[in-house]
Each structure stands twice: as C-alpha cells, then as structure tokens.
Design an enzyme around this catalytic site. Structure first.
Site, short mmCIF file in Angstrom:
data_model
loop_
_atom_site.label_atom_id
_atom_site.label_comp_id
_atom_site.label_asym_id
_atom_site.label_seq_id
_atom_site.Cartn_x
_atom_site.Cartn_y
_atom_site.Cartn_z
N ILE A 125 0.84 -1.20 0.00
CA ILE A 125 0.00 0.00 0.00
C ILE A 125 0.88 1.25 0.00
O ILE A 125 0.43 2.33 -0.33
CB ILE A 125 -0.98 0.05 1.20
CG1 ILE A 125 -0.24 0.10 2.53
CG2 ILE A 125 -1.98 -1.09 1.16
CD1 ILE A 125 -1.10 0.60 3.69
N ASP A 126 2.16 1.10 0.37
CA ASP A 126 3.05 2.26 0.49
C ASP A 126 3.54 2.79 -0.86
O ASP A 126 4.07 3.90 -0.93
CB ASP A 126 4.28 1.90 1.34
CG ASP A 126 3.91 1.61 2.78
OD1 ASP A 126 2.80 1.98 3.20
OD2 ASP A 126 4.74 1.01 3.49
N MET A 168 -0.50 5.68 6.84
CA MET A 168 0.66 4.79 6.79
C MET A 168 1.72 5.32 5.82
O MET A 168 1.44 6.17 4.98
CB MET A 168 0.25 3.37 6.43
CG MET A 168 -0.31 2.62 7.64
SD MET A 168 -0.64 0.89 7.25
CE MET A 168 -0.90 0.25 8.91
N HIS A 272 -4.52 0.39 10.22
CA HIS A 272 -4.73 -0.76 9.33
C HIS A 272 -6.02 -0.72 8.55
O HIS A 272 -6.21 -1.54 7.65
CB HIS A 272 -4.62 -2.05 10.15
CG HIS A 272 -3.23 -2.27 10.66
ND1 HIS A 272 -2.75 -1.62 11.75
CD2 HIS A 272 -2.21 -3.01 10.17
CE1 HIS A 272 -1.49 -1.97 11.95
NE2 HIS A 272 -1.14 -2.82 11.00
#
Ligand code: F6P
Length: 342
Positions: A125-126, A168, A272
C-alpha cells in the site's frame, strides 16, 4: 510445470485478485499452482495447499490474502534457508511467484541468486518499490484515506478544530501526499521532508487569521521533525527485517499544535483500516494484469524478474533493480500539494 505462490509482508487489497489470475492463467498452459501459507514461513514449515479453480472462485473482490502472510525473514537463520531449499525440492516446485514489497522481494532475489527460479509481483500500500510506477493496493489505501479526510473535513469545519490525520508510510509519504492532495489538506508531512513544527503552526495560524476556523493536517507515520533524526515510535521493538513499529507521530504533532496555537485539536490514526477490505477497481485490474504477466514470464523462462507498470504498460524489471532502493515521493508532486498549504 509446478508453480509455488506466496504472499509476504503486510497484507494488501488485491492479493487475492493476483492469486486468482495466476491460477486461471497457469491453467491455460497446463501448469499447476500450489499455495504456500504465510509467506516464507510456509516454505520453512512445508505448509502448502494446491490451488484450483474452486479455491479461487469468488475471491476477486475480497481483501487480505487467502494464503495468509507473515513478515518472516528466512535469511536470519541459515537453517531456515536450508529448510526452504529442501522443501522446494520436496514439493517439486519448478518456480516460485513471490508477491510482496521490498522485504519479501529482497528474499526472493537472494533465492534467485541461489539458483531458484523466481518471479516477483510488486505489492504494498506504500507504493515505495522501485522499478514500477504503481504497486497494487496503493490506490485502495489512497481512496480510503481520501474518504476519511473528506469526512473529517466536515466535522473539523463544524467544530472549528484542527484535525491531524496520521496515515501509513514509514519511509515514503506516497499515501499522505496523494490522499492529502485529493482531500485538500492544509499541510502534508512526509518522511522525505522533515517538518518544522513552528512552520506547521504558522500555517494553521495563517488560516485562522484568514477566517478559516479549521485545518486539516495529514501526516505520514514516518514523518520526522527537522531537528531530531530519531523516528517517533510506539515502542522500540523491531520486526524480522529490522523495521521499528511506527504510529504515534500524529499524537505528538497534535499536542504540539494545540499547545502552541491554542486551537482545539483532534488526532485520528487511520492505521490498518487503510489495508483492510475490498480493493478498488483499479487495484483489481492492476493485480489481475500482474498475475497474468507473471505466468507469461514463467512460460517464457524469464526469472529473477518482477512484473511492473510503466505508464500504462505491464513490463518486467530485474528483482535487483526493484529492491535496490526505495521509491520515495516525487518532490514535484509535493510542490503541487504545497501550493494549497495554509
Ligand atoms: O505493509 C506496509 C505497511 O502497511 C506500512 O505502511 C506500515 O508501516 C506497516 O505495514 C505496518 O505493519 P504491521 O501490519 O506489521 O503493523
């Protein structure tokens, strides 16, 4: 041809779409696919199961990974490396597909150097893997974060509050930058650009002096203050790849803003939630294209490669290039975000 497939590292929306595509495409070539449970750990423990059409039926929109995942680094113990090599022989794997980020694919690269035929698929996801414009999962995380920012906007405005939203991104601020632009953030803090808390407070004051009673600050979990080099962490524990547990910078920034400006401030750590649930249509399609392309690489006997997106084309790059260094935020993009600060 027998393909072993695993998902490693943090789970990511779209993993099931990749697994489904691999199984269906492999079947067209008469290849069989065996799922390895919980990343590299399953290959150490010999925990595997055959994947058939029925095992992948209905999983396209489902979040998480049907194979399970872990942050296991087999190269921490030579014994685990040997177990993996002997299990690859025992199960008769001709090739492995590793779906992961820098850590999982870093391990894949090391096994390739030991003679194992490996293909990588970029997942995080980064969005911080080199060699590809996008990793699948990123678009979903950005959509979730942008929607959260929109929702926080209306409550911030009603109450005349500062909202600090922590998203995140430990070493790269892609989610913060893109979701921040999409959500009209008044300030975005990312690891690539250490922040000066005085300047952040100046931006908040500037808005308030213009009659805007509220501000939206988006901070990546890896954002750091300009003077200190130490990350603000939850605790000092590290995972098998040596990453410290992040989360908490938002609280520190929030407290500081409230203390210095006097404006009521709330902090929201999205955590999350950004990784859970169904993938966006974009991620489902990207993951599907990656799965198909990985099987094509195997068919063409091309190993030690990762499938990648360049522009709108699926290509392949060497695993070595993919894991050599992290892909950090394009600062031209950050400049665009900055125009809307304050
Ligand atoms: O997988 C990437 C990521 O979601 C990072 O953005 C985050 O820092 C980390 O994983 C969180 O890890 P864990 O799920 O182990 O808490």
């Amino acid at each position: 041809m027998k393909i072993g497939i695993l998902t490693g590292g943090g789970d990511c929306p779209g993993e099931n779409a990749v697994i489904r595509a691999v199984v269906k495409k492999a079947d067209k070539y008469g290849f069989s696919v065996i799922g390895i449970k919980k990343g590299w750990l399953g290959l150490i423990n010999g925990d595997v199961e055959p994947l058939t059409h029925s095992s992948v039926s209905g999983i396209l929109p489902r979040g998480g990974t049907i194979l399970g995942t872990s942050r296991t680094n087999p190269f921490k113990k030579e014994e685990d490396v040997q177990k993996i090599l002997s299990n690859i022989k025992k199960f008769g794997f001709d090739t492995l597909i590793a779906i992961g980020g820098e850590d999982t694919l870093g391990v894949a690269k090391r096994f390739y150097e030991k003679g194992i035929k490996v293909v990588g698929i970029p997942k995080t996801i980064d969005n911080d893997l080199s060699g590809t414009d996008y990793t699948f999962g990123f678009d979903t995380a950005v959509s979730i974060a942008a929607e959260a920012i929109d929702r926080l906007h209306t409550t911030a405005e009603s109450h005349d509050r500062v909202m600090v939203i922590e998203v995140m991104g430990r070493h790269a601020g892609w989610i913060a930058t893109i979701a921040g632009i999409a959500g009209g953030a008044d300030c975005i803090l990312i690891p690539e650009k250490p922040f000066d808390i005085d300047k952040v407070c100046e931006l908040v004051n500037k808005r308030h002096n213009r009659g805007r009673g509220f501000s939206i600050i988006v901070a990546a979990e890896g954002a750091m203050p300009v003077k200190g080099t130490k990350l603000i962490t939850q605790d000092e524990s590290v995972d098998a790849f040596g990453h410290i547990k992040l989360g908490g910078v938002g609280n520190i920034i929030g407290k500081e803003i409230e203390k210095r400006t006097g404006f009521e401030t709330r902090v929201i750590i999205l955590g999350h939630i950004q990784r859970g649930g169904t993938p966006t249509a974009f991620d489902r399609v990207l993951a599907t294209r990656y799965g198909i392309a990985a099987v094509e690489l195997i068919k063409n006997n091309e190993f030690g490669k990762m499938v990648a997106l360049k522009g709108n084309k699926i290509v392949s790059v060497n695993l070595e290039e993919a894991v050599a260094k992290l892909k950090t935020v394009d600062l031209e993009l950050y400049d665009i975000a900055e125009i809307f600060f304050g």
